[in-house]
Design a protein around this motif. Structure first.
Motif, PDB file in Angstrom:
ATOM      1  N   VAL A 110      34.732   2.116  44.428  1.00  0.00           N
ATOM      2  CA  VAL A 110      35.871   1.496  43.592  1.00  0.00           C
ATOM      3  C   VAL A 110      36.063   2.587  42.353  1.00  0.00           C
ATOM      4  N   HIS A 111      37.092   2.148  41.598  1.00  0.00           N
ATOM      5  CA  HIS A 111      37.369   2.988  40.153  1.00  0.00           C
ATOM      6  C   HIS A 111      37.266   1.914  39.131  1.00  0.00           C
ATOM      7  N   LEU A 112      36.664   1.865  37.847  1.00  0.00           N
ATOM      8  CA  LEU A 112      36.719   1.037  36.980  1.00  0.00           C
ATOM      9  C   LEU A 112      38.147   1.312  36.191  1.00  0.00           C
ATOM     10  N   VAL A 113      38.673  -0.018  35.928  1.00  0.00           N
ATOM     11  CA  VAL A 113      40.051   0.193  35.246  1.00  0.00           C
ATOM     12  C   VAL A 113      39.575  -1.115  34.088  1.00  0.00           C
ATOM     13  N   GLN A 114      39.335  -0.554  32.891  1.00  0.00           N
ATOM     14  CA  GLN A 114      39.246  -1.293  32.036  1.00  0.00           C
ATOM     15  C   GLN A 114      37.942  -2.499  32.150  1.00  0.00           C
ATOM     16  N   ASP A 115      38.522  -3.640  32.263  1.00  0.00           N
ATOM     17  CA  ASP A 115      37.361  -4.994  32.549  1.00  0.00           C
ATOM     18  C   ASP A 115      37.267  -5.208  34.207  1.00  0.00           C
ATOM     19  N   GLY A 116      38.240  -4.193  34.885  1.00  0.00           N
ATOM     20  CA  GLY A 116      38.045  -4.542  36.344  1.00  0.00           C
ATOM     21  C   GLY A 116      37.820  -3.348  37.089  1.00  0.00           C
ATOM     22  N   HIS A 117      38.191  -3.274  38.452  1.00  0.00           N
ATOM     23  CA  HIS A 117      38.234  -2.065  39.285  1.00  0.00           C
ATOM     24  C   HIS A 117      39.364  -2.366  40.291  1.00  0.00           C
ATOM     25  N   VAL A 118      39.655  -1.298  40.827  1.00  0.00           N
ATOM     26  CA  VAL A 118      40.610  -0.941  41.811  1.00  0.00           C
ATOM     27  C   VAL A 118      39.767  -0.255  43.057  1.00  0.00           C
ATOM     28  N   PRO A 119      40.381  -0.419  44.255  1.00  0.00           N
ATOM     29  CA  PRO A 119      39.520   0.155  45.581  1.00  0.00           C
ATOM     30  C   PRO A 119      39.890   1.720  45.646  1.00  0.00           C
ATOM     31  N   GLU A 120      38.926   2.641  45.979  1.00  0.00           N
ATOM     32  CA  GLU A 120      39.214   3.921  46.257  1.00  0.00           C
ATOM     33  C   GLU A 120      39.724   4.060  47.675  1.00  0.00           C
ATOM     34  N   PRO A 121      40.995   4.512  48.059  1.00  0.00           N
ATOM     35  CA  PRO A 121      41.738   4.516  49.321  1.00  0.00           C
ATOM     36  C   PRO A 121      41.128   5.631  50.188  1.00  0.00           C
ATOM     37  N   VAL A 122      40.459   6.265  49.902  1.00  0.00           N
ATOM     38  CA  VAL A 122      40.071   7.527  50.882  1.00  0.00           C
ATOM     39  C   VAL A 122      38.818   7.588  51.139  1.00  0.00           C
ATOM     40  N   ARG A 123      37.951   7.961  49.881  1.00  0.00           N
ATOM     41  CA  ARG A 123      36.603   7.956  50.220  1.00  0.00           C
ATOM     42  C   ARG A 123      35.886   6.844  49.845  1.00  0.00           C
ATOM     43  N   THR A 124      35.665   5.953  50.798  1.00  0.00           N
ATOM     44  CA  THR A 124      35.352   4.244  50.716  1.00  0.00           C
ATOM     45  C   THR A 124      33.812   4.365  50.801  1.00  0.00           C
ATOM     46  N   ASP A 125      33.150   4.967  51.518  1.00  0.00           N
ATOM     47  CA  ASP A 125      31.747   4.685  51.647  1.00  0.00           C
ATOM     48  C   ASP A 125      30.748   5.216  50.770  1.00  0.00           C
ATOM     49  N   PRO A 126      30.003   4.629  50.129  1.00  0.00           N
ATOM     50  CA  PRO A 126      29.211   5.050  48.957  1.00  0.00           C
ATOM     51  C   PRO A 126      28.036   6.193  49.299  1.00  0.00           C
ATOM     52  N   VAL A 127      27.723   5.776  50.625  1.00  0.00           N
ATOM     53  CA  VAL A 127      26.590   6.815  51.093  1.00  0.00           C
ATOM     54  C   VAL A 127      27.097   8.055  51.124  1.00  0.00           C
ATOM     55  N   GLU A 128      28.356   8.112  52.086  1.00  0.00           N
ATOM     56  CA  GLU A 128      28.863   9.328  52.297  1.00  0.00           C
ATOM     57  C   GLU A 128      29.162   9.918  51.109  1.00  0.00           C
ATOM     58  N   THR A 129      29.963   9.360  50.417  1.00  0.00           N
ATOM     59  CA  THR A 129      30.337   9.901  49.030  1.00  0.00           C
ATOM     60  C   THR A 129      29.205  10.562  48.182  1.00  0.00           C
ATOM     61  N   ALA A 130      28.297  10.113  48.221  1.00  0.00           N
ATOM     62  CA  ALA A 130      27.078  10.478  47.478  1.00  0.00           C
ATOM     63  C   ALA A 130      26.575  11.969  48.298  1.00  0.00           C
ATOM     64  N   LEU A 131      26.413  11.802  49.490  1.00  0.00           N
ATOM     65  CA  LEU A 131      26.020  12.805  50.223  1.00  0.00           C
ATOM     66  C   LEU A 131      27.033  13.991  50.277  1.00  0.00           C
ATOM     67  N   ALA A 132      28.303  13.827  50.090  1.00  0.00           N
ATOM     68  CA  ALA A 132      29.183  14.923  49.883  1.00  0.00           C
ATOM     69  C   ALA A 132      29.008  15.519  48.493  1.00  0.00           C
ATOM     70  N   PHE A 133      28.797  14.680  47.361  1.00  0.00           N
ATOM     71  CA  PHE A 133      28.658  15.291  46.017  1.00  0.00           C
ATOM     72  C   PHE A 133      27.270  16.201  46.065  1.00  0.00           C
ATOM     73  N   GLN A 134      26.476  15.682  46.715  1.00  0.00           N
ATOM     74  CA  GLN A 134      25.269  16.521  46.823  1.00  0.00           C
ATOM     75  C   GLN A 134      25.289  17.747  47.423  1.00  0.00           C
ATOM     76  N   GLU A 135      25.990  17.713  48.529  1.00  0.00           N
ATOM     77  CA  GLU A 135      26.222  18.925  49.264  1.00  0.00           C
ATOM     78  C   GLU A 135      27.114  19.973  48.584  1.00  0.00           C
ATOM     79  N   GLN A 136      28.047  19.569  47.661  1.00  0.00           N
ATOM     80  CA  GLN A 136      28.871  20.253  46.752  1.00  0.00           C
ATOM     81  C   GLN A 136      28.093  21.062  45.615  1.00  0.00           C
ATOM     82  N   GLY A 137      26.938  20.529  45.431  1.00  0.00           N
ATOM     83  CA  GLY A 137      26.146  21.163  44.483  1.00  0.00           C
ATOM     84  C   GLY A 137      25.506  20.302  43.328  1.00  0.00           C
ATOM     85  N   ALA A 138      25.887  18.934  43.352  1.00  0.00           N
ATOM     86  CA  ALA A 138      25.590  18.049  42.285  1.00  0.00           C
ATOM     87  C   ALA A 138      23.676  17.997  42.243  1.00  0.00           C
TER      88      ALA A 138
END
Length: 305
Positions: free
Chosen positions: A75-103
């Motif tokens: 999700v994405h934080l928006v002030q006191d709440g959050h909204v869903p991320e429409p494309v990269r929804t899986d947190p494990v896959e997203t974290a692994l992608a950032f790692q592969e990109q050099g994080a």
């Protein structure tokens, strides 16, 4: 956007209140002019900022790609709440992608606000990557047992979030006990009464920014993640004056969050490294493909003032 007065519109920021123990820690730095009332009204301008605040460059500037999770999805934080991320929804896959990109670091935020936090999902993300993870739980870490559960996820370090700050005494005790492994998230909201640290419930807060900093600094807090809550996920530009202001009032490291929308924004944040800003958190700009993580890493690898 928050409609209460803010530095951009008023041109002024009330200097946060000081205490003698914090002043002694910062003896090498400039002390703000504070009248008898305990609240000063100084411009948030360059003229009021020391050149280096007695710190110098503390080392490499770190980019933290952010993964915010609620209900097991990104999700994405928006002030006191959050909204869903429409494309990269899986947190494990997203974290692994950032790692592969050099994080080299990941900022993982558990945004559950039902009185707890999803330790299982946090643990899955942390176990999946080989890089360091800075975990922040927006709610649910409020006592020694829940703190142990959060640290038990295997995170490299943990930032205490909005729910934790409801009890500053407990936060200070935890920081004194765990040292460098604990930091604090400071979501700042601007009001008619000055900058306040936002609370967990909409419209609630944990107190005056200066008062909160004084308590946590006395406990030895090592770092703060600082954000103007009106700019979270807004792609409206970072609040540079807020970051500088916090740096001039704490000996701790500052990580800048909220509003980054371009590589130029990131360059401007890196110029604050001599003041004590050691890194930047980037979320929605990466998901919106405003720029790539490799581009961000290349930007901060260049010399900065």
């Amino acid at each position: 956007m928050v409609t209460a007065p803010c530095p951009e519109s008023s041109g002024q920021l009330p200097a946060i209140r000081r205490d003698e123990s914090l002043d002694r820690m910062r003896a090498s730095a400039r002390t703000p002019r504070v009248p008898a009332s305990g609240v000063a009204h100084e411009a948030w301008g360059e003229a009021d900022m020391p050149e280096t605040v007695g710190r110098g460059n503390r080392g490499d500037f770190t980019v933290f790609p952010s993964v915010h999770v609620a209900g097991g999805r990104v999700v994405h934080l928006v002030q006191d709440g959050h909204v869903p991320e429409p494309v990269r929804t899986d947190p494990v896959e997203t974290a692994l992608a950032f790692q592969e990109q050099g994080a080299t670091w990941l900022h993982l935020v558990m945004t559950e606000e039902n009185g707890g936090f999803d330790a299982d999902t946090a643990g899955r993300v942390i176990d999946a990557v080989d890089i360091d993870v800075q975990l922040m739980c927006r709610a649910g870490v409020t006592d020694d047992a829940s703190l142990a559960r959060a640290l038990g996820t295997g995170c490299t370090r943990l930032n205490l979030g909005r729910g934790s700050l409801a009890d500053l005494h407990w936060c200070a005790t935890a920081i004194a006990r765990h040292g460098e492994r604990l930091g604090v998230s400071l979501p700042v909201r601007f009001t008619d009464h000055g900058p306040r640290v936002a609370g967990l419930r909409p419209g609630a807060d944990s107190g005056d920014l200066g008062d909160v900093l004084s308590v946590l600094d006395r406990a030895g807090c090592a770092r703060y993640v600082v954000a103007d809550v009106s700019r979270e996920s807004a792609l409206s530009g970072p609040h540079l004056d807020l970051f500088k202001h916090v740096c001039t009032h704490t000996p701790a490291a500052v990580l800048a969050a909220g509003g980054v929308t371009s590589l130029q924004d990131l360059r401007e944040i890196t110029t604050l490294a001599p003041h004590g800003v050691e890194g930047a958190l980037i979320g929605r700009a990466l998901y919106a493909e405003a720029f790539t993580l490799p581009q961000a890493l290349a930007t901060v690898s260049r010399p900065h003032g």
